[in-house]
Structures are given as structure tokens and as C-alpha cells.
Design an enzyme around this catalytic site. Structure first.
Site, PDB file in Angstrom:
ATOM      1  N   TYR A   1      -5.232   8.592  -6.059  1.00 42.50           N
ATOM      2  CA  TYR A   1      -4.212   7.624  -5.641  1.00 42.50           C
ATOM      3  C   TYR A   1      -4.576   7.041  -4.281  1.00 42.50           C
ATOM      4  O   TYR A   1      -4.562   5.816  -4.088  1.00 42.50           O
ATOM      5  CB  TYR A   1      -2.847   8.306  -5.573  1.00 42.50           C
ATOM      6  CG  TYR A   1      -1.745   7.405  -5.064  1.00 42.50           C
ATOM      7  CD1 TYR A   1      -1.206   6.414  -5.869  1.00 42.50           C
ATOM      8  CD2 TYR A   1      -1.246   7.552  -3.761  1.00 42.50           C
ATOM      9  CE1 TYR A   1      -0.192   5.584  -5.397  1.00 42.50           C
ATOM     10  CE2 TYR A   1      -0.236   6.733  -3.292  1.00 42.50           C
ATOM     11  CZ  TYR A   1       0.290   5.747  -4.108  1.00 42.50           C
ATOM     12  OH  TYR A   1       1.289   4.922  -3.635  1.00 42.50           O
TER      13      TYR A   1
ATOM     14  N   LYS B   1      -5.587   3.145  -2.854  1.00 43.00           N
ATOM     15  CA  LYS B   1      -4.903   2.487  -1.745  1.00 43.00           C
ATOM     16  C   LYS B   1      -5.854   2.240  -0.566  1.00 43.00           C
ATOM     17  O   LYS B   1      -5.725   1.225   0.128  1.00 43.00           O
ATOM     18  CB  LYS B   1      -3.706   3.335  -1.298  1.00 43.00           C
ATOM     19  CG  LYS B   1      -2.589   3.410  -2.336  1.00 43.00           C
ATOM     20  CD  LYS B   1      -2.045   2.034  -2.698  1.00 43.00           C
ATOM     21  CE  LYS B   1      -0.830   2.125  -3.611  1.00 43.00           C
ATOM     22  NZ  LYS B   1      -0.272   0.788  -3.937  1.00 43.00           N
TER      23      LYS B   1
ATOM     24  N   SER C   1       0.853  -1.176   0.000  1.00 42.79           N
ATOM     25  CA  SER C   1       0.000   0.000   0.000  1.00 42.79           C
ATOM     26  C   SER C   1       0.894   1.233   0.000  1.00 42.79           C
ATOM     27  O   SER C   1       1.848   1.327  -0.778  1.00 42.79           O
ATOM     28  CB  SER C   1      -0.933  -0.020   1.212  1.00 42.79           C
ATOM     29  OG  SER C   1      -1.775   1.101   1.234  1.00 42.79           O
TER      30      SER C   1
END
Length: 283
Positions: free
Chosen positions: A154, A158, A140
Site C-alpha cells: 500500500y 502511495k 495520498s
């Protein structure tokens, strides 16, 4: 199947041709383990194949293609006979204000960082469950713990990775399979050199100007440091669900979580007042 020191592990590493993935691959091979390294571009892995002729195999793979992922996992198992450690490392980064993202930008980010890890996890699980052992490691980011300006999509990818992995860990623990979410900070990898940006919307110029005034005292590390930490993780009999890599991000994560707890506590009265159990309406 109990793993012993004398028994080489078999790794399956995505994004193995560069950055963290390449260092993970080198570290595993140097420790005497076997590795199947997959990437869209496997040319950088040629030298490793020459050096580790019997313990390393590279395979070209686009992890966003689900059918191909399942085929390559089968190929890996047929080649080495089993899998022990699966590292979902492949990923990319597109930065920009949320309003600036096109549909294509968002899909590219989510398909690689989230769906790719899901497909690999699904493909390896039947084998790990059957052998009643194995360790899935999801790479991650500090962006999976907290988000900031320009990291919205983004971080969304994650956050999704962490959410599904947390559930997965509870599902597969019954079969002796471990899941760990690794949250690295800054490392000098091509994640940054290949980083993409959205088309700038002039309306956000004030935000960008503000961000430019912020001092970032963090200094990125060599990815070898992350590889050393990963080896410590996979050799632990009781690996943690989450592992942060880096002092700067460790402090940032703790501060962020404490801030969340404080907010929850500040609004505790409102939160608790919003609940009053009643019988099912249909009854």
C-alpha cells in the site's frame, strides 16, 4: 483563466460514490460548484443527480482502464465545458506482510492507487495546459510518508503517487496548473470496511502477535472534516505541494522526517566520502 468567486468551478472526482470522494463531491456541490463524479459503482450517486440536476453528472468508470479514462474526461469536458479541479481519490488497501503478497495482489494495489491517478492526470493535462489554469489534487495517505508492518505494498503505491506528483507539479507550474498531494490520516470510510488481507503465512505469527500488543490511541474522524479542508486548499491562490490532514498523523509525519534527517546526519561522513568527482571514464 482567472477563477473568481462568482465563477463556479468544475470538479472531476474519482471514487466519488463513497468515503472521502463522496464527501468531496457533496462539499463542492453545496458550495455552488459543478462536479463530474466517477466510480465503478455509481448507484449511490443517484440521489445527488436528482438533487443537483444541472450541476452534477455521474459516470461509471474503472480508472485502471486508460482508454476509458481518456474517453470519460472528454465526456466531462463536453458536458460542462471545462475542468478546474481534478481529485484523484479512488483507491483501495490490501494489508499483509510483503512476503505474503501474490502477483495479483500487488498489481491490483498499484494499478488502482498509482496507475489510475497517472491516467487521469495525463487525460486532463492537455485541457488544463491550454486554459492555463487548474488544480490536480492527489489523495495520498500518511502511508505515502511512512510505512509499517503490513502496509508495504500500500505504501509503495502511495510513495509512487507522491514521487510522480512531485515531478508533475514542477512540470505543469509553467502553465499555471497546481498540483497538491493530500495526505489524510484516519477517517471513517469504506477504505477500511472493504480492506482486503493477504493469505496469512504462519511464519509471521510472531510479528502479528507483537502488533496486537501495540496501543493505537488514534481516533478516526468523519470524512466531512477532510472535505472542509479540501475546500480551503482549492480556494488558496498559492496551494501547497503537500497537505497533511489530521493531528495524529501530522505529529507522526514530523517525527518520521526528523528521524530520517538524524540518520542522514549520523552517516554524513560515510555519505560524503562516497563521492569524488573524476573526468568522464571515456575521456
Amino acid at each position: 483563466m482567472k477563477q473568481t468567486k462568482s465563477t463556479p468551478r468544475v470538479w472531476f472526482i474519482t471514487g466519488a460514490s463513497s468515503g472521502l470522494g463522496l464527501e468531496f463531491t457533496k462539499a463542492a456541490l453545496s458550495s455552488g460548484d459543478k462536479v463530474v463524479g466517477v466510480a465503478r459503482n455509481i448507484a449511490p450517486l443517484t440521489e445527488l443527480e436528482k438533487r443537483y440536476k444541472t450541476t452534477f453528472k455521474s459516470v461509471k468508470l474503472d480508472i485502471t482502464e486508460r482508454v476509458s479514462v481518456f474517453e470519460v474526461v472528454e465526456e466531462a469536458i463536453n458536458h460542462f465545458g471545462k475542468l478546474d479541479v481534478v481529485v484523484n481519490n479512488a483507491g483501495n488497501m490490501v494489508l499483509g506482510m510483503v512476503e505474503e503478497f501474490t502477483e495479483g495482489d500487488i498489481k491490483q494495489q498499484i494499478e488502482t492507487n498509482f496507475y489510475g491517478a497517472v491516467w487521469v492526470s495525463q487525460a486532463v493535462l492537455p485541457h488544463l495546459r491550454k486554459q492555463k489554469s487548474g488544480h490536480i489534487i492527489q489523495i495520498s495517505s500518511i502511508g505515502g510518508i511512512l510505512a509499517g508492518p503490513m502496509t508495504g505494498i500500500y505504501s509503495a503505491s502511495k510513495f509512487a503517487l507522491e514521487g510522480f506528483s512531485e515531478a508533475l507539479a514542477q512540470e505543469v507550474s509553467h502553465f499555471g496548473v497546481h498540483v497538491s498531494i493530500v495526505e489524510p490520516g484516519g477517517y471513517w470510510t469504506n477504505l477500511y470496511t472493504n480492506m482486503q488481507f493477504t493469505t496469512i503465512h504462519e511464519g509471521y505469527n510472531p510479528v502479528r502477535e507483537f502488533l496486537e500488543t501495540q496501543n493505537d490511541e488514534s481516533k478516526d474522524s468523519h470524512p466531512k472534516e477532510a472535505a472542509t479542508a479540501l475546500l480551503k486548499l482549492i480556494h488558496n491562490e498559492k496551494p501547497p505541494l503537500r497537505l497533511i490532514l489530521g493531528s495524529h498523523v501530522f505529529d507522526a509525519a514530523i517525527e518520521h522526517e526528523l528521524s530520517k534527517v538524524k540518520t542522514w546526519k549520523d552517516w554524513e561522513t560515510v555519505s560524503r566520502s562516497a563521492e569524488k568527482a573524476i573526468p568522464h571514464p571515456e575521456n
